[in-house]
Enzyme design. Structure first.
Site, short mmCIF file in Angstrom:
data_model
loop_
_atom_site.label_atom_id
_atom_site.label_comp_id
_atom_site.label_asym_id
_atom_site.label_seq_id
_atom_site.Cartn_x
_atom_site.Cartn_y
_atom_site.Cartn_z
N LYS A 97 0.85 -1.05 0.15
CA LYS A 97 -0.01 0.40 -0.23
C LYS A 97 0.98 1.28 -0.11
CE LYS A 97 -4.38 -1.89 0.18
NZ LYS A 97 -5.21 -1.93 -0.65
N ASP A 143 -1.26 -0.70 -4.30
CA ASP A 143 -1.31 -0.29 -4.41
C ASP A 143 -1.74 1.37 -4.22
OD1 ASP A 143 -4.40 0.52 -4.70
OD2 ASP A 143 -5.22 -1.15 -3.07
N GLU A 182 -1.99 -0.46 -9.04
CA GLU A 182 -3.55 -0.29 -8.98
C GLU A 182 -3.61 0.81 -7.90
OE1 GLU A 182 -7.03 -2.73 -6.65
OE2 GLU A 182 -4.32 -3.53 -6.51
N ASP A 214 -9.56 -0.79 -9.38
CA ASP A 214 -10.27 -0.70 -8.28
C ASP A 214 -11.56 -0.20 -8.13
OD1 ASP A 214 -10.95 -2.74 -6.29
OD2 ASP A 214 -9.19 -1.56 -5.04
N LYS A 263 -13.67 -7.51 -7.30
CA LYS A 263 -14.05 -7.00 -5.94
C LYS A 263 -15.65 -7.82 -5.76
CE LYS A 263 -10.36 -5.06 -3.47
NZ LYS A 263 -10.25 -3.42 -2.83
#
Length: 343
Positions: free
Chosen positions: A161, A188, A216, A241, A265
């Site tokens: 992250k 991400d 991402e 995402d 997701k």
């Protein structure tokens, strides 16, 4: 008969092993809703919703209030005709996580009734998948230590992250790369960068000889032009995402040539839209990964079966059950070795 007799909700709260920090968000717990469907013949099916206000605008209290509504919507329907139930529950577009839980619980009940695993109902394309494990935002040393530990645990795909401090993020990735030679990386930003910052980030890593498998969601979810700008100027594949919730979002991203990867997701889309997104992305000859919100093992079970059934994903980010405190793991899968999830 496989007709639905009742739908019941149960709130479960799980604490994270340590605070989970992504761009502009720190969570210490996750509040999930267990969905139980009972058929007239006594068979039970289970699903789980892990709502996100940040992504979907969902509140747990609002979802819990839907229990009588959903009972009225699908009571009496036969699980063997699950596409009929999917069409009805598609009306829950403002509540995607509960839509996912209900749709999966229907498939789970059907699975029990016909004695066929859900992943085989969905196609049975694979028998094993490999998940990554995530390094959340912290100090530089914390992130390097967490990544090293994850690598030593046996994971060979590491998700990192970033998005709150550009310079520190670059140094963090460089240090992690040195400590975890041979791993693959998903980075991400959770919408944390401007398009220009995102380009600076990837270009500096590229100059240092660092390879990123997926970059991402570098920019804000509605900044499709910015996402496209990053994709056309990035040496690494760019994924969406938060920008890719419904099948209609994905169609637009593809039309705008804004992505290389789409992160499905189930909590964003439900089973029905996720199945459509798989086919849309495959038809466009692009790539897929599958991710999670804050699901327990019960919820991760859903995504494991979906991933195994469709066989559609290059990367699997299904680690939330590994980073929460959960006494009794639930779901029809087992972990054969630390970084594999298999039926």
């Amino acid at each position: 008969m496989g007709k639905i007799k009742s739908v019941k909700f149960k709130l479960n709260v799980f604490e994270y092993e340590k605070p989970f920090h992504i761009t502009n968000s720190i969570s210490t717990k996750t509040s999930n809703i267990e969905v139980r469907i009972e058929l007239e013949n006594g068979i039970l099916g289970f699903g789980e919703a892990s709502p996100s206000f940040r992504v979907n605008g969902e509140k747990v209290e609002a979802l819990l209030a839907l229990e009588p509504v959903i009972n009225e919507m699908i009571k009496g329907y036969d699980t063997k005709n699950y596409r009929q139930i999917f069409d009805i529950t598609d009306k829950l577009f403002a509540f995607p996580s509960i839509k996912a839980a209900v749709q999966y619980a229907v498939l789970d009940a059907l699975s029990e009734e016909i004695d066929l695993p859900v992943y085989k109902i969905l196609g049975g394309a694979k028998g094993k998948i490999e998940t990554d494990k995530t390094v959340s935002i912290g100090t530089l040393e914390e992130r390097v230590n967490d990544a090293t530990k994850i690598f030593e645990e046996g994971f060979r795909i590491i998700k990192i992250k970033v998005g709150e401090n550009l310079r520190e993020d670059i140094e963090t990735i460089e240090r992690i790369y040195e400590k975890t030679s041979g791993a693959k990386y998903i980075v991400d930003a959770n919408m944390g960068y401007t398009p220009k910052e995102a380009i600076t980030f990837v270009n500096e890593l590229y100059k240092k000889g660092i390879d990123i498998n997926v970059f991402e969601q570098p920019v804000k979810m509605h900044d499709i032009e910015g996402l496209k700008f990053v994709r056309f100027h990035s040496p690494f594949p760019v994924g969406a995402d938060e920008s890719a919730k419904t099948k209609y979002d994905v169609m637009r991203l593809i039309k705008e040539e804004a992505v290389d990867y789409v992160n499905i997701k189930l909590m964003k889309s439900g089973i029905s839209d996720a199945l459509a997104i798989v086919e849309i992305v495959k038809a466009a000859n692009l790539h897929l990964m599958i991710g999670c919100m804050g699901e327990s093992s019960l919820g991760i079970n859903q995504s494991v079966h979906f991933a195994l059934g469709t066989g559609a994903f290059d990367f699997h980010d299904l680690d939330s059950a590994l980073i929460i405190k959960e006494e009794n793991f639930r779901g029809k899968y087992k972990t054969e070795i630390p970084y594999h999830i298999a039926i």
